[in-house]
Each structure stands twice: as structure tokens, then as C-alpha cells.
Design a protein around this motif. Sequence first.
Motif, PDB file in Angstrom:
ATOM      1  N   PHE A 163      16.370  48.657  50.709  1.00 12.21           N
ATOM      2  CA  PHE A 163      17.519  49.190  51.457  1.00 12.21           C
ATOM      3  C   PHE A 163      17.111  49.692  52.841  1.00 12.21           C
ATOM      4  CE2 PHE A 163      17.915  49.975  46.895  1.00 12.21           C
ATOM      5  CZ  PHE A 163      19.058  49.253  46.607  1.00 12.21           C
ATOM      6  N   SER A 164      15.991  49.190  53.347  1.00 16.82           N
ATOM      7  CA  SER A 164      15.519  49.633  54.662  1.00 16.82           C
ATOM      8  C   SER A 164      16.450  49.165  55.772  1.00 16.82           C
ATOM      9  CB  SER A 164      14.095  49.131  54.908  1.00 16.82           C
ATOM     10  OG  SER A 164      14.074  47.712  54.935  1.00 16.82           O
ATOM     11  N   GLU A 165      16.191  49.670  56.973  1.00 18.90           N
ATOM     12  CA  GLU A 165      17.076  49.389  58.103  1.00 18.90           C
ATOM     13  C   GLU A 165      17.118  47.912  58.458  1.00 18.90           C
ATOM     14  OE1 GLU A 165      17.813  51.198  62.621  1.00 18.90           O
ATOM     15  OE2 GLU A 165      15.941  51.567  61.550  1.00 18.90           O
ATOM     16  N   ASP A 166      16.020  47.183  58.264  1.00 19.85           N
ATOM     17  CA  ASP A 166      15.969  45.764  58.634  1.00 19.85           C
ATOM     18  C   ASP A 166      16.400  44.842  57.486  1.00 19.85           C
ATOM     19  OD1 ASP A 166      13.851  46.358  57.007  1.00 19.85           O
ATOM     20  OD2 ASP A 166      12.434  45.030  58.045  1.00 19.85           O
ATOM     21  N   SER A 167      16.972  45.403  56.443  1.00 20.10           N
ATOM     22  CA  SER A 167      17.351  44.604  55.275  1.00 20.10           C
ATOM     23  C   SER A 167      18.801  44.120  55.378  1.00 20.10           C
ATOM     24  CB  SER A 167      17.187  45.439  54.000  1.00 20.10           C
ATOM     25  OG  SER A 167      17.711  44.752  52.879  1.00 20.10           O
ATOM     26  N   SER A 168      19.013  42.886  54.954  1.00 19.30           N
ATOM     27  CA  SER A 168      20.379  42.341  54.876  1.00 19.30           C
ATOM     28  C   SER A 168      20.853  42.259  53.426  1.00 19.30           C
ATOM     29  CB  SER A 168      20.429  40.952  55.519  1.00 19.30           C
ATOM     30  OG  SER A 168      19.516  40.064  54.881  1.00 19.30           O
ATOM     31  N   SER A 169      20.173  42.975  52.548  1.00 21.63           N
ATOM     32  CA  SER A 169      20.520  42.941  51.127  1.00 21.63           C
ATOM     33  C   SER A 169      21.893  43.564  50.877  1.00 21.63           C
ATOM     34  CB  SER A 169      19.464  43.695  50.314  1.00 21.63           C
ATOM     35  OG  SER A 169      19.869  43.847  48.971  1.00 21.63           O
ATOM     36  N   SER A 170      22.609  42.980  49.925  1.00 21.35           N
ATOM     37  CA  SER A 170      23.915  43.502  49.501  1.00 21.35           C
ATOM     38  C   SER A 170      23.842  44.073  48.092  1.00 21.35           C
ATOM     39  CB  SER A 170      24.972  42.384  49.548  1.00 21.35           C
ATOM     40  OG  SER A 170      25.104  41.860  50.844  1.00 21.35           O
ATOM     41  N   LEU A 171      22.644  44.457  47.668  1.00 22.48           N
ATOM     42  CA  LEU A 171      22.450  44.929  46.300  1.00 22.48           C
ATOM     43  C   LEU A 171      23.273  46.191  46.036  1.00 22.48           C
ATOM     44  CD1 LEU A 171      20.693  44.115  43.821  1.00 22.48           C
ATOM     45  CD2 LEU A 171      19.110  45.924  44.507  1.00 22.48           C
ATOM     46  N   CYS A 172      24.077  46.141  44.980  1.00 22.36           N
ATOM     47  CA  CYS A 172      24.924  47.277  44.610  1.00 22.36           C
ATOM     48  C   CYS A 172      24.407  47.997  43.370  1.00 22.36           C
ATOM     49  CB  CYS A 172      26.359  46.817  44.347  1.00 22.36           C
ATOM     50  SG  CYS A 172      27.164  46.022  45.738  1.00 22.36           S
ATOM     51  N   GLN A 173      23.812  47.259  42.433  1.00 19.77           N
ATOM     52  CA  GLN A 173      23.397  47.844  41.163  1.00 19.77           C
ATOM     53  C   GLN A 173      21.926  47.547  40.898  1.00 19.77           C
ATOM     54  OE1 GLN A 173      26.045  46.919  37.906  1.00 19.77           O
ATOM     55  NE2 GLN A 173      27.798  46.682  39.273  1.00 19.77           N
ATOM     56  N   LEU A 174      21.219  48.577  40.463  1.00 19.29           N
ATOM     57  CA  LEU A 174      19.805  48.439  40.122  1.00 19.29           C
ATOM     58  C   LEU A 174      19.569  49.119  38.777  1.00 19.29           C
ATOM     59  CD1 LEU A 174      16.910  47.599  40.928  1.00 19.29           C
ATOM     60  CD2 LEU A 174      16.682  49.851  42.036  1.00 19.29           C
ATOM     61  N   ASP A 175      18.976  48.387  37.852  1.00 17.79           N
ATOM     62  CA  ASP A 175      18.679  48.918  36.519  1.00 17.79           C
ATOM     63  C   ASP A 175      17.166  48.976  36.341  1.00 17.79           C
ATOM     64  OD1 ASP A 175      18.413  49.582  33.863  1.00 17.79           O
ATOM     65  OD2 ASP A 175      19.865  48.118  33.127  1.00 17.79           O
ATOM     66  N   VAL A 176      16.641  50.197  36.217  1.00 15.65           N
ATOM     67  CA  VAL A 176      15.205  50.375  36.021  1.00 15.65           C
ATOM     68  C   VAL A 176      14.944  51.163  34.732  1.00 15.65           C
ATOM     69  CG1 VAL A 176      14.540  50.151  38.432  1.00 15.65           C
ATOM     70  CG2 VAL A 176      15.293  52.380  37.558  1.00 15.65           C
TER      71      VAL A 176
END
Length: 766
Positions: A675-688
Motif C-alpha cells: 500500500f505504499s505511495e508508488d503502488s497501483s494496487s487495488s487490494l481491499c481484503q487481506l487474510d493473514v
Amino acid sequence: RAAMAAERPPSLVSLSAAAVSRSIAALERDVWALPGHLLRGLLPLLSVFRLERAEGAARSLSTQPIWRQLWDDVMKTRPPNSENITCWRKKFLETFFSNVLHGVLDVSSDWRLNDHHFSPLLHSSPHVSQLTLCNMLQGAVELTAEHNHKVLENLAGSLRILKFQHLLSSDQSIRRSLVLLLHRLIHHGSVSQVSMYSWPVPDTVLLVLILSMSAGFWRSGNALTCHGSLCGLCREEDKAAGQESVQERAERSDAENQKGFPKAPEEADAHLNSVLSDPSSSPQVYEEASSEGPCDHTSSQGGSSPRCGSGQLSCNPVLRKTRRRLKPAVGRKRRCLRRSKGPYADPEDLYDFVFTVAREDNSGLLDKSSTKEVENAENWTSCSPGSPCTGHAGCKKRGGPAGIFSPKAAQRFRSVSTLELFSIPLTGETCRTLSNLLSSWVSLENLVLSYNGLDANICCILSGLRALSHHPDCHLRVLRVSDVFSHMPCLELVRCILSAIPQLHTLSVSFDLKNQLEGNRPEGNPTCSEVEIPESCLEQLEIRFPREPLHTTFLLPVLKASKSLQQLSLDSATLPSPEELGLLLEALKECTPDLKKLSFHDVNLAEHQKEVLLLLQDPVLQEITFSFCRLFESSTSEFLSEIINTMKRNSSLKSLKLPGNRLGNHRLVALADIFSEDSSSSLCQLDVSSNCIKPDGLLEFTKKLEGHIQQRGGQIQFTHLRLFQNWLDQDAETAQEALRRLKAVCSVVNDSWDSSQAFADYISVM
């Protein structure tokens, strides 16, 4: 301060509210005109009866907190998934109804329930959408009693799900009550789902009775009576039917005579007996039936009737014998049924209806061409030796344990759309009966068969489903099959099912262990792998392998036939070669362009880092699950960096689930860079979940995530984090701080898990 507040005298408003609540019967009409702040103090002082009446009048006020408090005070338990309960009024009254019905709750235990105007079952029944009957079916007897007639009427309009759990054998009077209950709630009601749970030694009579009535069959005529008279709704229908002209009745009678059916219900009553018996008595019943004529009998006109295929229903000729009576099932073993030498003695025999249906008058289930098509399909239906539909003697010549059918002896009513059978062993005879019912159960949309010990009988079930799939009104869309042993390889069963029912949208096949006899099949038997799969409507496919190798060549025909597939889940499979996963990914890319969700569970991917990265680069997938796949077992730090960089470039992936992959603290902290500033990720959910995460690691992850969010000006799409079964109990204070800060950023779902209990298991695995 609390002690001082408790010692203070009540306010005038409180005293007034208490006085009004005691005289609410006389003042009720004027009370609802009071200002909202006064009503708010009055409502908690009302009984359940008055509170229920207040719902419509005091619309400007929410009564949810009061019903929630009632739940805590009366039920004294925390309901499962309480965070998802949207209406505590319904939840309370529905549970209250069930507890009172089963004698679990005493209404005199709380003054709010003990109102002489309040009839517990009557006033709570309109809110009951789900009901469970158990043990000796005492609830069915109570609900069909004369004094609960209005309660049953209310349930007929409100009840949607009817469950049976831990049933025991019952006598005929209890079964009669159950029949009346099912007839009202299913045939003339709104029940759309019937589920049965945990019945280790099922009573065949009771089981088949519930199945048949769920499928919409009920005895025509006067065999089943409701307090001395026919069901009122049926009586109205019979009265309307009785207004047919003499000419219409004669024409219908002539047509039925040509088909070999009895002329009228009275004649059917004189010649038919519905037989429900235990498997030990079934063979004698069948021999008696077959003595009248084989399944491939010749009609009175000299024509030959269609032969019964395993996927079709009994077409045995009507027995020209007097009725036989079923003995009660409780207290002794049921004897084999014998011919009655005298006239029928009991006009109200519960089992004077039959439900082994070959063809209904107006259903058009199978015309001649489709009948021939089903017969031709029997070659592949016998997918393995020992199939009850071909291998067991008499399966093609007998309709099953339910007896012989005539459309005049059983009427077809409304049926349910969902049938679920959990942990209920099904014998070969019961499977044949179920298969016969399924073949014409056009309203059925969802079928769940879980731990029923089907083994080879799965082929018999598929026979009925194949016949159903040929019906133009077939609505079956969801099929879930799970068991301990698999009778055949999972992929072969999947091919069998899709060949039989290409209309399916969701298919789930799950087995714990591989059948040791699976490899001992006689040669010469056709298998499903030799059958061409038609183009299917499949959108979701779930397969749990009993530690079987996943061969892409066997899965490929399924994928080619499932162009609409959007979700694929593969569980507990082994990869026979290092190249197998690459072949699977190529097949998925080629055959399933619309695949949105892909899940691997308990599949060893430790040596497949390249394929994992390819999946994370996929521009179409929106959800990927690697659950207990040992991703980082033999990986280097470079592999984690590659995963993060790949995720940062992927703008289509919305959900990444990594439970059970030994992330630990340092890998979790590294994942925050997605989720860094240079990221274009649209990840909404993370399961760890289940990743050995400790409180200090979670806090560091939180701080790093907060930093990235601040750099992006607070703009982030991340909304859900799952943390089940991590080591957060090792430092409660740090864990609470991390969770508090995380909840300001996203929705966090976790549990209070005792990590010490699993520590030994973790060490042994490591």
C-alpha cells in the motif's frame, strides 16, 4: 457515583411511566400520542405482548435495544454471528417460539413473558422463518393439535426453513401428525427448504415420508384426515374438481384406461397399497410385486410399455390386491409385509399414499423421445460396478422401497426448492427412492448430500438427476456432495455429474479418504471419463481431493465445457509433477477467460514460486487464496519482495488470502509495502489468519500502514483485515493498541485464541 445514583429517589417521569405500564390495557390508545422521550422511558417497562403491539404505533422509536436486552435477560446466551443480526425483535421471538415449543423455556420465569393476554406460540409464530424439530417430533404433535390451529396457519405463511435433527423412530400417531404438519407447511405453505441432520440410524419409514412430502407427494382421498375431516384447502380443491362435467370425467377415464391406470381414486384406493418398509423386508415386497408382472410388461392392449431405466421410476403394473397395512415401527422389528386376506381395515392408514412417480397426468416429465434418451444414457450411468441402478438385482424392475404408483393414488402438490441431508446414512433402497423422487422434482434448486455413505449409490442418485435434467422445467442449479470415502476419482465424478446435469451453476465435490477398492474395478465397464461433457452453465466449482493427484489432462474436459466458470477451488490435491501447476494455469487461461476467484487449500506450493507469481500477475483474477500452501517453506527473501512488487503493479486483484503460510512478524510487516505511495494496487481484503503473528509484529505493521496512508493523503482502498488464530494473546496490551489503531484504518476480524494449545502442533510441523 453509581452508588449515589442508585440511592436517589426515582424521578417523576419514571414513576409515571411505571404507573402507565401497569394500566397500559386501559391507556394504550392514548399512550402512543406521547412525546418520544416519554415513550422511550415507557417501552422497557412493557410486557412482550404490549411491546409487540407498540411496534406499529411507536414507529418513530427504535425498539431494537429493548429486544436485545430481552434476549440477554431471558435467553442468557450470546447468539452466533450476533454482529450480523439486523432485527433483534425477530431473533428473540423466533428463538422464543422454538424454546417454548420444545419445553426449554418457562414463560413464568420473567414478568415480561407472563401476560394473560399473551399466547406464547400464537403471538410469536408470525416471526418464525426457521424451525427445528428433533427427537420424537413432540413439536409436530403440539403444532397439529386442535388448539394450535391458528399457530399452524401463521407458520404456513411465515416459515421458510424446516429442519429435522437427531430424530428417533416414532409411532404411527406421531407420523400422522408429521404428515399433517408437512402437508400444511410445504404443500399449502411457504417452506422452501427442508434440512435433516445427524441421524445415525434413520427410520426408513420416517425418512422416506419426509422426503416424499418434501417432493410434493400426498395421498389423495380420505386416508389422511385432519381432526376427522380432510384438509380444508384440499377439500376446496376437491370440491372445485368435483364440478367437472360428466362428459369430461368420462373422457378422462377413457384416456386413463388406455394408459392402464385405475378409473377413479376410489378404485385406486381399492387396489393400491403404498409400502414403506425397512430394507430387510423390501425383497419380499418386491418379489410379490414382480409376480404380477415384470417391469418390461405388456399392456392390456398388447403394446409394450417403456422399460424402466435406472434413472427413471417404477412402471410396475398396479397390484390387483387388497391393501396391506404397515405395522408400527417402534418397539419391534417390522415384519415383512404380507397379502391381506380380508378387506382393508383402516380407512385412515397413514401410508395409503404413494410417491414412486413414473409419470404425472399433466407433468410431461418424460415424453417418448426423452425416455429413450435416458435409456440410452444408462450405459454411462453405470459409472462403476456395483451401481445400484444396474448392478443390484431388481433395480431396473422395481420402483424402490416406496411401492407402486398410480397418479390417482397420490397427488402432486407444491414442493421445496432446497433439500439438505447431513450425516444421514442412505441405504441402496433409500437411494433408489430418493432417485425416483429427484427425477420429477422440478422445483428443486439446491441439493446437499453430506456424509451419507453413498459409495456406489451415488450413481443411482445421478440417474434420477439425469432424468430431472431432461425436464424443461428443471430448476436444479446447486449440487454439493461430500462424504468420507470416494467411490471413484473426484475428477471422474465431476465429469459424471456435469454430463448428467449441465444446467448446474454450482458444483461442490468433497471427500476425506480414497476408497481402497477403487482400483479393483472389473474390466469392461464404461466410465465417465469416456463420456463427452456437453457445454455446461457451471460458474462455481469446488473439489476437495482425498489426497489424489491433480492431473490437468483429466480436468481439462471439465474446463473446456465450463466457459462461464468464475470460481474454482482446489483442496487437498497433490501435484504429480513439477510441471503440473504450470499446465493447469495454461488450461485456466485458455478455457476459462471469465475466472474471477481461484483458491488453493492444503496444496504444497513450496516449489512452485514461479507459478505463484504468474497467478498474482493475472489481470482478470479478483480474488486469490493460498490457504495452508506452505508458500514460504523453502523461499528466500527475494521471493517475498517479488510478491510485493507484483502486487503493487496489479490493479485488478481485490482480495488476497494467505492463511496458514507461516508469514510471521517480519513478512507481515513487509506486506504493508503493498500500500505504499508508488503502488497501483487495488487490494481491499487481506487474510493473514494462522500465521504465527505476535502483537509486536502486528503493531509494527499497523504503524507502517499508517505511514503509507499518510503519504497517500489518506486515500487507500484497503478495507478488511482478518487475523484469526494468531498469537495475539502473548501480549494483550500491545495487541489491543495495534487493534485499536488498525480499526481506525479498516475493518478487523479476529478472535480470542489461546495460542498455547496449538504451540506443540506448530513446533511439530516446523
